[in-house]
Every structure is written in structure tokens, then in C-alpha cells.
Design a protein around this motif. Structure first.
Motif, mmCIF file in Angstrom:
data_model
loop_
_atom_site.group_PDB
_atom_site.id
_atom_site.type_symbol
_atom_site.label_atom_id
_atom_site.label_comp_id
_atom_site.label_asym_id
_atom_site.label_seq_id
_atom_site.Cartn_x
_atom_site.Cartn_y
_atom_site.Cartn_z
ATOM 1 N N THR A 59 61.969 36.109 42.163
ATOM 2 C CA THR A 59 63.279 35.529 42.455
ATOM 3 C C THR A 59 64.351 36.598 42.317
ATOM 4 O O THR A 59 64.358 37.360 41.341
ATOM 5 C CB THR A 59 63.612 34.376 41.486
ATOM 6 N N GLU A 60 65.227 36.664 43.298
ATOM 7 C CA GLU A 60 66.387 37.544 43.222
ATOM 8 C C GLU A 60 67.565 36.735 42.699
ATOM 9 O O GLU A 60 67.896 35.681 43.244
ATOM 10 C CB GLU A 60 66.707 38.127 44.601
ATOM 11 N N VAL A 61 68.190 37.226 41.654
ATOM 12 C CA VAL A 61 69.287 36.508 40.992
ATOM 13 C C VAL A 61 70.586 37.282 41.155
ATOM 14 O O VAL A 61 70.616 38.506 40.958
ATOM 15 C CB VAL A 61 68.969 36.311 39.487
ATOM 16 N N ARG A 62 71.638 36.558 41.512
ATOM 17 C CA ARG A 62 72.969 37.154 41.594
ATOM 18 C C ARG A 62 73.932 36.294 40.789
ATOM 19 O O ARG A 62 74.080 35.101 41.056
ATOM 20 C CB ARG A 62 73.451 37.224 43.045
ATOM 21 N N VAL A 63 74.596 36.905 39.815
ATOM 22 C CA VAL A 63 75.577 36.199 38.990
ATOM 23 C C VAL A 63 76.960 36.789 39.271
ATOM 24 O O VAL A 63 77.169 37.991 39.095
ATOM 25 C CB VAL A 63 75.244 36.317 37.487
ATOM 26 N N THR A 64 77.861 35.941 39.720
ATOM 27 C CA THR A 64 79.226 36.372 39.985
ATOM 28 C C THR A 64 80.134 35.873 38.866
ATOM 29 O O THR A 64 80.113 34.680 38.525
ATOM 30 C CB THR A 64 79.735 35.813 41.325
ATOM 31 N N CYS A 65 80.896 36.790 38.297
ATOM 32 C CA CYS A 65 81.806 36.433 37.207
ATOM 33 C C CYS A 65 83.197 36.109 37.747
ATOM 34 O O CYS A 65 83.519 36.402 38.899
ATOM 35 C CB CYS A 65 81.895 37.592 36.205
ATOM 36 N N THR A 66 84.011 35.496 36.910
ATOM 37 C CA THR A 66 85.347 35.058 37.332
ATOM 38 C C THR A 66 86.243 36.231 37.724
ATOM 39 O O THR A 66 87.187 36.057 38.506
ATOM 40 C CB THR A 66 86.020 34.255 36.203
ATOM 41 N N ASP A 67 85.949 37.435 37.200
ATOM 42 C CA ASP A 67 86.754 38.608 37.558
ATOM 43 C C ASP A 67 86.201 39.334 38.777
ATOM 44 O O ASP A 67 86.669 40.416 39.131
ATOM 45 C CB ASP A 67 86.860 39.573 36.378
ATOM 46 N N GLY A 68 85.180 38.751 39.428
ATOM 47 C CA GLY A 68 84.612 39.349 40.627
ATOM 48 C C GLY A 68 83.409 40.232 40.389
ATOM 49 O O GLY A 68 82.771 40.697 41.343
ATOM 50 N N THR A 69 83.085 40.506 39.129
ATOM 51 C CA THR A 69 81.931 41.337 38.825
ATOM 52 C C THR A 69 80.646 40.660 39.309
ATOM 53 O O THR A 69 80.451 39.460 39.122
ATOM 54 C CB THR A 69 81.822 41.575 37.307
ATOM 55 N N LEU A 70 79.785 41.455 39.966
ATOM 56 C CA LEU A 70 78.518 40.937 40.468
ATOM 57 C C LEU A 70 77.367 41.606 39.737
ATOM 58 O O LEU A 70 77.268 42.836 39.693
ATOM 59 C CB LEU A 70 78.400 41.195 41.970
ATOM 60 N N LEU A 71 76.494 40.792 39.145
ATOM 61 C CA LEU A 71 75.312 41.300 38.456
ATOM 62 C C LEU A 71 74.077 40.790 39.189
ATOM 63 O O LEU A 71 73.984 39.607 39.534
ATOM 64 C CB LEU A 71 75.285 40.820 37.004
ATOM 65 N N GLU A 72 73.124 41.696 39.425
ATOM 66 C CA GLU A 72 71.931 41.339 40.175
ATOM 67 C C GLU A 72 70.667 41.759 39.420
ATOM 68 O O GLU A 72 70.660 42.778 38.717
ATOM 69 C CB GLU A 72 71.938 42.007 41.553
ATOM 70 N N GLU A 73 69.619 40.970 39.579
ATOM 71 C CA GLU A 73 68.340 41.282 38.946
ATOM 72 C C GLU A 73 67.244 40.560 39.729
ATOM 73 O O GLU A 73 67.468 39.474 40.295
ATOM 74 C CB GLU A 73 68.327 40.832 37.487
ATOM 75 N N ALA A 74 66.069 41.156 39.771
ATOM 76 C CA ALA A 74 64.913 40.519 40.411
ATOM 77 C C ALA A 74 63.684 40.794 39.551
ATOM 78 O O ALA A 74 63.477 41.921 39.087
ATOM 79 C CB ALA A 74 64.715 41.053 41.819
ATOM 80 N N VAL A 75 62.887 39.764 39.327
ATOM 81 C CA VAL A 75 61.682 39.887 38.514
ATOM 82 C C VAL A 75 60.517 39.220 39.239
ATOM 83 O O VAL A 75 60.676 38.134 39.802
ATOM 84 C CB VAL A 75 61.869 39.230 37.128
ATOM 85 N N ASP A 76 59.366 39.878 39.223
ATOM 86 C CA ASP A 76 58.135 39.301 39.762
ATOM 87 C C ASP A 76 57.203 39.008 38.600
ATOM 88 O O ASP A 76 56.719 39.932 37.939
ATOM 89 C CB ASP A 76 57.477 40.271 40.748
ATOM 90 N N VAL A 77 56.968 37.726 38.347
ATOM 91 C CA VAL A 77 56.102 37.332 37.231
ATOM 92 C C VAL A 77 54.656 37.145 37.691
ATOM 93 O O VAL A 77 53.823 36.632 36.954
ATOM 94 C CB VAL A 77 56.601 36.029 36.564
ATOM 95 N N GLY A 78 54.364 37.578 38.912
ATOM 96 C CA GLY A 78 53.026 37.402 39.447
ATOM 97 C C GLY A 78 52.111 38.588 39.247
ATOM 98 O O GLY A 78 51.054 38.674 39.880
#
Length: 464
Positions: free
Chosen positions: A381-400
Motif C-alpha cells: 500500500t502506498e500511503v500519503r498523509v497531507t498535513c494542515t500546513d501542506g506538508t506531504l509525507l509518503e511511505e510504501a510497505v510490502d508485507v508480502g
């Protein structure tokens, strides 16, 4: 339905006969050391999950409904309970308990949870038969390898249509494993598989309900029953797996018998097995892991939006934006994402009515969106978290990705910690330690009853 290969390959045995001969050929000496270690880890992990699951209302009500007590040492142990039941009933109750928390191992090639339908059948019959630890390990390996090969014949359409592979194909795993435990030859094993074909069922529509675990318990019971009947000369349909109106033809859009008919050890599917360290649907684990990595870098109060890039397989399995129970939450990408960020964990202790009802959790879950990637996989899953100040944090993990051979010991240690956390509240810390010790040396155990006796509820409770 299209058919790539049905029945015999190159003029050889039909699908059921071939798999029966293969299942009967497993011996302890043929199991490589790393596969043996994984099998022991399967036993330890499932016992912990089943002991904790024995306290779930689903397990309790089922036991009270179907498990008539038997006197003395007859029958088989009901995990986490003081009493015993007839063998098939014990397999059903324990099989349900081992899956009700959705915390048991998974195997991508099987499209489900491989140990869940097999081990409860094996343990129930092994205890009644006075079998050894070696017998149990050999049967478990035979069952998991056989059910995975069968799934290869009907995948991917069997699961996509709506069948719950753990319960449907798992019935064959339980039958093959029990037949191997009983020492049945190829012909009797083929009849056991044929009988299993008449009751192999399970629906993905049951996810989030009692039906999901109940149908896995049924798979364990029906598989055990098929082998026990075959030992007494019961007959099943000829080539129940591969015939014109057999299991494969009626449960899949396409059948590839050749994919199932691979020699023992080519490959060892157990080497691909994955364990769960979060108490939710495996489809939620990659996003949980990704968000746990991001969590130290952000404040929950600053989160404006959470986007999860998911696969088509996730849709309908764990896309439950509105949940009313802890069981619902285990199949909700939104809620498990919120748990990971808010509490930093997704173990059994946070799937409670009190936690799921928290306003802050519900608000955070409401900020989670899913985006389907047609080329995505269930384990990444590719995850993108956007913060209220516009900061974008991204992470991807394969548990397979399964543990490498040099990391199996580390994996076992992590599983041991998981086991103690689940088992100690049910049987006590002392008994939990004894169980873990016996499992680590399971191949040297003369009678499996020494192990199953420790899984019963202590006399007088934990204080007794």
C-alpha cells in the motif's frame, strides 16, 4: 468456464488421485530444516491465536451449541476450556477459535490462512489417536502444501468469484492432513479428498460476521470427518476435484490442473508463509506498517488527509468506512489506519467496543480516503498523509515478503512474544511457557496429548 488442464496431465492420474498420492508421500525426513522451523512457528502462532479466540462469543456460543461433553479421556481437547468433545466437534470449535480474531498466518499462493483449517483437524485427531509431534508436523506440512496446490488450480477466479479460500479449499487441506496423520494410502486419501469436495464451501460475503470464522471451523471438521470416514472404507466421488462436475469445474472460471500437480518440495509453499503481527485483515497490514513508520514524523492534530493507494483485491474485503463493531473494524482500512496513527498499534487489545466508539478515532478515520490502483497488490500500500500546513509525507510497505532463512529465528522470537501475550491470559504465564517450550521441541514429543493438555483451562481458573 475455460479449462487449461483438467484431469490427468500427459495421460497420467486424474487431479484427485495425483494429489492424494502426493499427500500420502510426505514423510518427516523429507521436510527441510527451515520448513520444519516454519511449521513449528505455525503451531505456536495458531495455538496462541486459538487460545485467545476461545474467549470470543462466537467460540463460546458454538461450543455450547455443538460440543457435547465426553467423559474421562475420550474425545479431544477444547482449547481454553475445561472439557473435551468428540473429535470432529473439537476440530470445529477449535477451528473457529483459531480464526475468529483474524490474527492467524497467511499465504499468498493459497489466497488465505493456511494453518487455520488444517491444524485444528490434525490436533483433534492426533490427540485421540495418540500420535506424536513428528506425526503432527508431517501432517500439517502435507495439508498446507496440498491445499495450496489445489488453490493454484482454481486461482485466481475462485477467490474473485466470492469464495473464501480458507474455508473452501481449506477443507481439502484438513482432509489431506488428517489422511496423512492416519497413515491412509493414496486410494483412501483420494476418497477423503472426494468426500471433502462435497462440503468444501465458504463465502467472502461472510467477512465481518460470525460466518467467517464459523465456516473455517466447519472446514476443519469436515476435512477431519472425510479422512476418518475414508479410513473406514467410505467412498467419495471419483476425481471429486477434477471431474466434469467436480469442485474445480463448479467453483472456478478456469482450471489449471497442471499448476497443482507439482512434485513434493517443488516448491515448498511453506517458505512463502507470512505471519500477522496486527489483529486485523491482512489487507490492512501494509497501510498499518506504513503509517507506523510515518507516525513519529507528524502530530495527529495536524493531519488533514490520508490517502491509501490500494489494489482491486482490497475492494470489498477491507473497505468498510462505516463500522459498528470491533469485528467490522478489523476489515476497515479507514479504522485500522486511524488506530495506527492515533494509538500506534493494532493488536487485539485495541479492537474493543470502547476504542472503536472513540470520537477522536472516528474523526481520524473519516479523513482516510482510498484510491484503487488497478496494478496494485494486496500486500503493498502506498500511503500519503497531507498535513494542515501542506506538508506531504509518503511511505510504501510490502508485507508480502517472507522471512529469509537467516531471519527465521528472529521471526520465531517475535511470534513467541505474540503467543505469550495471547495465551497467558487464558492458561496462565506458566502454562504458556510450557507450551512454547514443547512446541520448540515438537519433533521429539512422543504423544501430542502432553501438549494439548496444557491448552485446557486450568482447574479452578488461573488461580488454581
Amino acid at each position: 468456464m475455460t479449462t487449461e488442464a483438467v484431469g490427468g496431465v500427459g495421460g497420467g492420474p486424474d487431479l484427485t488421485s495425483w494429489l492424494a498420492g502426493s499427500a500420502a508421500a510426505y514423510t518427516f525426513d523429507r521436510i527441510p530444516p527451515d520448513v520444519l522451523l516454519i511449521a513449528k512457528s505455525c503451531v505456536l502462532d495458531w495455538l496462541g491465536v486459538a487460545l485467545a479466540g476461545s474467549r470470543d462469543p462466537v467460540s463460546r456460543v458454538l461450543a455450547e451449541t455443538v460440543a457435547a461433553p465426553v467423559a474421562g479421556s475420550a474425545g479431544s481437547t477444547l482449547l481454553g476450556r475445561a472439557g473435551r468433545a468428540r473429535v470432529v466437534e473439537a476440530a470445529r470449535v477449535n477451528g473457529t477459535a483459531g480464526h475468529v480474531l483474524d490474527y492467524d498466518d497467511v499465504l499468498t499462493a493459497f489466497d488465505g490462512h493456511p494453518t487455520a483449517p488444517v491444524l485444528p483437524a490434525v490436533l483433534a485427531v492426533a490427540e485421540a489417536e495418540g500420535a506424536s509431534g513428528r506425526d503432527v508436523l508431517t501432517a500439517l506440512v502435507a495439508g498446507i502444501e496440498t491445499e495450496t496446490r489445489i488453490n493454484r488450480a482454481v486461482a485466481p477466479s475462485h477467490y474473485r468469484i466470492g469464495f473464501h479460500t480458507t474455508a473452501s479449499v481449506g477443507t481439502f487441506g484438513a482432509a489431506a492432513a488428517t489422511a496423512r496423520l492416519l497413515g491412509l494410502g493414496p486410494d483412501a486419501t483420494a476418497h477423503a479428498l472426494g468426500l471433502a469436495a462435497t462440503s468444501a464451501a465458504g463465502l467472502k460475503s461472510a467477512f465481518g460476521s460470525w460466518g467467517k470464522s464459523l465456516q473455517v471451523g466447519r472446514a476443519a471438521a469436515e476435512g477431519a470427518l472425510a479422512a476418518l470416514l475414508a479410513r473406514r472404507d467410505a467412498t467419495g466421488p471419483a476425481d471429486g476435484l477434477g471431474c466434469a462436475q467436480g469442485f474445480a469445474a463448479t467453483h472456478a472460471d478456469a482450471v489449471d490442473a497442471a499448476a497443482a500437480m507439482t512434485p513434493v518440495g517443488e516448491p515448498w509453499y511453506l517458505r512463502e508463509l507470512l505471519f500477522k503481527f496486527h489483529a486485523s485483515c491482512y489487507g490492512t497490514h501494509s497501510s498499518i506498517e506504513a503509517l507506523l513508520r510515518l507516525r513519529p514524523r507528524l502530530a495527529v492534530s495536524s493531519i488533514a488527509d490520508i490517502e491509501l493507494g490500494i489494489s482491486p483485491q482490497h475492494v470489498g474485503m477491507c473497505t468498510k468506512p462505516l463500522v459498528g463493531t470491533p469485528l467490522d473494524a478489523k476489515f476497515s482500512l479507514e479504522y485500522t489506519a486511524a488506530l495506527a496513527l492515533l494509538l500506534g498499534r493494532a493488536d487485539e487489545g485495541v479492537f474493543t467496543d470502547e476504542v472503536i466508539a472513540r470520537d477522536d478515532l472516528r474523526r481520524l478515520a473519516g479523513r482516510v480516503r482510498t484510491r484503487v490502483d488497478p496494478g496494485g497488490t494486496l500486500t503493498r500500500t502506498e500511503v500519503r498523509v497531507t498535513c494542515t500546513d501542506g506538508t506531504l509525507l509518503e511511505e510504501a510497505v510490502d508485507v508480502g515478503v517472507p522471512a529469509a532463512p537467516d531471519r527465521l529465528g528472529q521471526q520465531r522470537d517475535r511470534l513467541t512474544g505474540k503467543f505469550h501475550g495471547l495465551a497467558a491470559p487464558v492458561v496462565g504465564a506458566g502454562r504458556a511457557a510450557e507450551i512454547a517450550s514443547l512446541v520448540s521441541e515438537l519433533d521429539g514429543l512422543d504423544r501430542i496429548g502432553r501438549l494439548t493438555a496444557l491448552t485446557r483451562e486450568p482447574a479452578g481458573g488461573l488461580g488454581g
